[in-house]
Motif scaffolding. Structure first.
Motif, PDB file in Angstrom:
ATOM      1  N   MET A   1     -25.133 -21.311 -66.609  1.00 29.80           N
ATOM      2  CA  MET A   1     -25.451 -20.096 -65.875  1.00 29.80           C
ATOM      3  C   MET A   1     -26.744 -20.356 -65.098  1.00 29.80           C
ATOM      4  O   MET A   1     -27.717 -20.815 -65.665  1.00 29.80           O
ATOM      5  CB  MET A   1     -25.654 -18.952 -66.883  1.00 29.80           C
ATOM      6  CG  MET A   1     -25.866 -17.609 -66.242  1.00 29.80           C
ATOM      7  SD  MET A   1     -26.156 -16.257 -67.414  1.00 29.80           S
ATOM      8  CE  MET A   1     -24.617 -16.171 -68.271  1.00 29.80           C
ATOM      9  N   GLY A   2     -26.730 -20.066 -63.819  1.00 29.36           N
ATOM     10  CA  GLY A   2     -27.905 -20.284 -62.984  1.00 29.36           C
ATOM     11  C   GLY A   2     -28.917 -19.163 -63.122  1.00 29.36           C
ATOM     12  O   GLY A   2     -28.684 -18.168 -63.825  1.00 29.36           O
ATOM     13  N   PRO A   3     -30.065 -19.299 -62.456  1.00 32.33           N
ATOM     14  CA  PRO A   3     -31.119 -18.284 -62.546  1.00 32.33           C
ATOM     15  C   PRO A   3     -30.649 -16.870 -62.214  1.00 32.33           C
ATOM     16  O   PRO A   3     -30.974 -15.922 -62.921  1.00 32.33           O
ATOM     17  CB  PRO A   3     -32.166 -18.765 -61.541  1.00 32.33           C
ATOM     18  CG  PRO A   3     -31.953 -20.229 -61.440  1.00 32.33           C
ATOM     19  CD  PRO A   3     -30.482 -20.442 -61.646  1.00 32.33           C
ATOM     20  N   ASP A   4     -29.851 -16.712 -61.142  1.00 36.00           N
ATOM     21  CA  ASP A   4     -29.382 -15.372 -60.774  1.00 36.00           C
ATOM     22  C   ASP A   4     -28.492 -14.773 -61.860  1.00 36.00           C
ATOM     23  O   ASP A   4     -28.585 -13.591 -62.168  1.00 36.00           O
ATOM     24  CB  ASP A   4     -28.634 -15.405 -59.443  1.00 36.00           C
ATOM     25  CG  ASP A   4     -29.543 -15.680 -58.257  1.00 36.00           C
ATOM     26  OD1 ASP A   4     -30.758 -15.375 -58.371  1.00 36.00           O
ATOM     27  OD2 ASP A   4     -29.063 -16.189 -57.240  1.00 36.00           O
ATOM     28  N   GLY A   5     -27.639 -15.603 -62.445  1.00 37.84           N
ATOM     29  CA  GLY A   5     -26.764 -15.132 -63.514  1.00 37.84           C
ATOM     30  C   GLY A   5     -27.547 -14.686 -64.740  1.00 37.84           C
ATOM     31  O   GLY A   5     -27.227 -13.663 -65.360  1.00 37.84           O
ATOM     32  N   ILE A   6     -28.582 -15.445 -65.082  1.00 42.03           N
ATOM     33  CA  ILE A   6     -29.414 -15.093 -66.234  1.00 42.03           C
ATOM     34  C   ILE A   6     -30.141 -13.782 -65.972  1.00 42.03           C
ATOM     35  O   ILE A   6     -30.173 -12.882 -66.816  1.00 42.03           O
ATOM     36  CB  ILE A   6     -30.404 -16.235 -66.557  1.00 42.03           C
ATOM     37  CG1 ILE A   6     -29.641 -17.457 -67.064  1.00 42.03           C
ATOM     38  CG2 ILE A   6     -31.435 -15.779 -67.594  1.00 42.03           C
ATOM     39  CD1 ILE A   6     -30.482 -18.712 -67.193  1.00 42.03           C
ATOM     40  N   PRO A  33     -40.155 -15.196 -56.952  1.00 41.93           N
ATOM     41  CA  PRO A  33     -39.621 -15.840 -55.745  1.00 41.93           C
ATOM     42  C   PRO A  33     -38.715 -17.016 -56.123  1.00 41.93           C
ATOM     43  O   PRO A  33     -39.105 -17.880 -56.901  1.00 41.93           O
ATOM     44  CB  PRO A  33     -40.863 -16.330 -55.006  1.00 41.93           C
ATOM     45  CG  PRO A  33     -42.002 -15.585 -55.598  1.00 41.93           C
ATOM     46  CD  PRO A  33     -41.608 -15.228 -56.996  1.00 41.93           C
ATOM     47  N   LYS A  34     -37.519 -17.029 -55.597  1.00 40.32           N
ATOM     48  CA  LYS A  34     -36.524 -18.031 -55.993  1.00 40.32           C
ATOM     49  C   LYS A  34     -36.808 -19.426 -55.459  1.00 40.32           C
ATOM     50  O   LYS A  34     -36.539 -20.409 -56.121  1.00 40.32           O
ATOM     51  CB  LYS A  34     -35.142 -17.586 -55.542  1.00 40.32           C
ATOM     52  CG  LYS A  34     -34.669 -16.373 -56.278  1.00 40.32           C
ATOM     53  CD  LYS A  34     -33.287 -15.983 -55.828  1.00 40.32           C
ATOM     54  CE  LYS A  34     -32.882 -14.766 -56.605  1.00 40.32           C
ATOM     55  NZ  LYS A  34     -32.422 -13.688 -55.826  1.00 40.32           N
ATOM     56  N   MET A  72     -39.995 -18.681 -73.562  1.00 45.17           N
ATOM     57  CA  MET A  72     -39.067 -19.592 -72.889  1.00 45.17           C
ATOM     58  C   MET A  72     -37.994 -18.846 -72.092  1.00 45.17           C
ATOM     59  O   MET A  72     -37.581 -19.312 -71.027  1.00 45.17           O
ATOM     60  CB  MET A  72     -38.387 -20.509 -73.905  1.00 45.17           C
ATOM     61  CG  MET A  72     -39.314 -21.533 -74.507  1.00 45.17           C
ATOM     62  SD  MET A  72     -38.460 -22.615 -75.666  1.00 45.17           S
ATOM     63  CE  MET A  72     -37.559 -23.671 -74.531  1.00 45.17           C
ATOM     64  N   MET A  73     -37.542 -17.709 -72.596  1.00 46.62           N
ATOM     65  CA  MET A  73     -36.427 -17.013 -71.946  1.00 46.62           C
ATOM     66  C   MET A  73     -36.696 -16.669 -70.482  1.00 46.62           C
ATOM     67  O   MET A  73     -35.858 -16.968 -69.624  1.00 46.62           O
ATOM     68  CB  MET A  73     -36.035 -15.780 -72.747  1.00 46.62           C
ATOM     69  CG  MET A  73     -35.265 -16.144 -73.990  1.00 46.62           C
ATOM     70  SD  MET A  73     -34.950 -14.806 -75.150  1.00 46.62           S
ATOM     71  CE  MET A  73     -34.686 -13.398 -74.162  1.00 46.62           C
ATOM     72  N   PRO A  74     -37.834 -16.075 -70.138  1.00 46.51           N
ATOM     73  CA  PRO A  74     -38.031 -15.786 -68.712  1.00 46.51           C
ATOM     74  C   PRO A  74     -38.372 -17.025 -67.897  1.00 46.51           C
ATOM     75  O   PRO A  74     -38.190 -17.036 -66.681  1.00 46.51           O
ATOM     76  CB  PRO A  74     -39.194 -14.794 -68.694  1.00 46.51           C
ATOM     77  CG  PRO A  74     -39.924 -15.042 -69.959  1.00 46.51           C
ATOM     78  CD  PRO A  74     -38.891 -15.485 -70.953  1.00 46.51           C
ATOM     79  N   GLY A  75     -38.855 -18.077 -68.524  1.00 42.80           N
ATOM     80  CA  GLY A  75     -39.200 -19.294 -67.798  1.00 42.80           C
ATOM     81  C   GLY A  75     -38.023 -20.216 -67.574  1.00 42.80           C
ATOM     82  O   GLY A  75     -37.969 -20.955 -66.598  1.00 42.80           O
ATOM     83  N   TRP A  76     -37.039 -20.166 -68.484  1.00 41.56           N
ATOM     84  CA  TRP A  76     -35.934 -21.121 -68.431  1.00 41.56           C
ATOM     85  C   TRP A  76     -35.127 -21.076 -67.138  1.00 41.56           C
ATOM     86  O   TRP A  76     -34.750 -22.123 -66.614  1.00 41.56           O
ATOM     87  CB  TRP A  76     -35.025 -20.920 -69.641  1.00 41.56           C
ATOM     88  CG  TRP A  76     -34.043 -22.035 -69.775  1.00 41.56           C
ATOM     89  CD1 TRP A  76     -32.715 -21.990 -69.467  1.00 41.56           C
ATOM     90  CD2 TRP A  76     -34.303 -23.362 -70.208  1.00 41.56           C
ATOM     91  NE1 TRP A  76     -32.133 -23.201 -69.692  1.00 41.56           N
ATOM     92  CE2 TRP A  76     -33.094 -24.071 -70.147  1.00 41.56           C
ATOM     93  CE3 TRP A  76     -35.443 -24.033 -70.621  1.00 41.56           C
ATOM     94  CZ2 TRP A  76     -32.991 -25.408 -70.499  1.00 41.56           C
ATOM     95  CZ3 TRP A  76     -35.342 -25.356 -70.978  1.00 41.56           C
ATOM     96  CH2 TRP A  76     -34.133 -26.029 -70.916  1.00 41.56           C
ATOM     97  N   TRP A  78     -35.943 -20.881 -64.210  1.00 47.02           N
ATOM     98  CA  TRP A  78     -36.609 -21.609 -63.126  1.00 47.02           C
ATOM     99  C   TRP A  78     -37.111 -22.971 -63.582  1.00 47.02           C
ATOM    100  O   TRP A  78     -37.714 -23.691 -62.820  1.00 47.02           O
ATOM    101  CB  TRP A  78     -37.749 -20.758 -62.564  1.00 47.02           C
ATOM    102  CG  TRP A  78     -37.205 -19.526 -61.957  1.00 47.02           C
ATOM    103  CD1 TRP A  78     -36.704 -19.384 -60.686  1.00 47.02           C
ATOM    104  CD2 TRP A  78     -37.042 -18.258 -62.582  1.00 47.02           C
ATOM    105  NE1 TRP A  78     -36.244 -18.109 -60.498  1.00 47.02           N
ATOM    106  CE2 TRP A  78     -36.438 -17.394 -61.640  1.00 47.02           C
ATOM    107  CE3 TRP A  78     -37.332 -17.754 -63.847  1.00 47.02           C
ATOM    108  CZ2 TRP A  78     -36.140 -16.072 -61.922  1.00 47.02           C
ATOM    109  CZ3 TRP A  78     -37.032 -16.432 -64.125  1.00 47.02           C
ATOM    110  CH2 TRP A  78     -36.438 -15.611 -63.172  1.00 47.02           C
ATOM    111  N   ALA A  79     -36.866 -23.357 -64.827  1.00 46.05           N
ATOM    112  CA  ALA A  79     -37.352 -24.630 -65.365  1.00 46.05           C
ATOM    113  C   ALA A  79     -36.376 -25.734 -64.999  1.00 46.05           C
ATOM    114  O   ALA A  79     -35.623 -26.213 -65.825  1.00 46.05           O
ATOM    115  CB  ALA A  79     -37.526 -24.532 -66.875  1.00 46.05           C
TER     116      ALA A  79
END
Length: 169
Positions: A1-6, A33-34, A72-76, A78-79
């Motif tokens: 799942m990509g950033p938008d999906g998460i 910002p993406k 980790m959840m909000p950082g993942w 974009w990691a």
């Protein structure tokens, strides 16, 4: 799942922050910002210097790995590079949280190549001196930058609100 999906999954969950406003977590994450070239950071503020409060300390003392997962959840999303970093800031129960961070590195949950995935995620501990003002997000950032921990002067955020609507009953 990509950033938008998460981010959409978190939005759909209805998860809200623990602050007084109970702000939508997914909506807050959607403001990141993406495609910015600069690295992104997650700040975990566990500084309980407000007199009589003890809300975060219990989590830090009794379930520090939940704090690590929560950072980790909000950082993942974009990691995507091994050098992506996250700063955790707290003065509450310093030894317990530092040990939990070391355990997470030792077991492969943190580091430059998590479980051979090619993705990295680091958490850096930053202990503070305890200042009531540092509970405000921009004051925490000032403190982490080595400046006096006072809020930055900035206009109020009225995302999605017209000035007229923001002040109506």
């Amino acid at each position: 799942m990509g950033p938008d999906g998460i981010v959409n999954e978190v939005k759909n969950s209805g998860l809200r922050g623990r602050g007084g406003a109970g702000f939508s977590t997914g909506l807050k994450w959607s403001f990141v910002p993406k495609h910015a070239a600069k690295p992104k950071y997650v700040l975990c503020n566990g500084d309980e210097s407000e007199p009589g409060t003890c809300k975060d300390r219990l989590i830090f003392e009794h379930d520090p790995h939940a704090v690590i997962e929560g950072v980790m959840m909000p950082g993942w999303p974009w990691a995507r590079r091994p050098d992506t970093s996250t700063f955790a800031a707290s003065i509450a129960t310093s030894e317990i949280v530092q040990k939990a961070i070391a355990d997470a590195y030792a077991r492969g949950f943190l580091g430059k190549n998590i479980f051979g995935s090619g993705q990295g995620f680091d958490i850096f501990w930053h202990g503070g001196a305890g200042a009531y003002e540092v509970g405000e997000e921009s004051a925490l950032m000032e403190s982490l930058e080595g400046k006096r921990g006072i809020p930055r002067i900035r206009p109020p955020s009225l995302r999605g609100w017209s000035v007229g609507r923001a002040y109506r009953n």
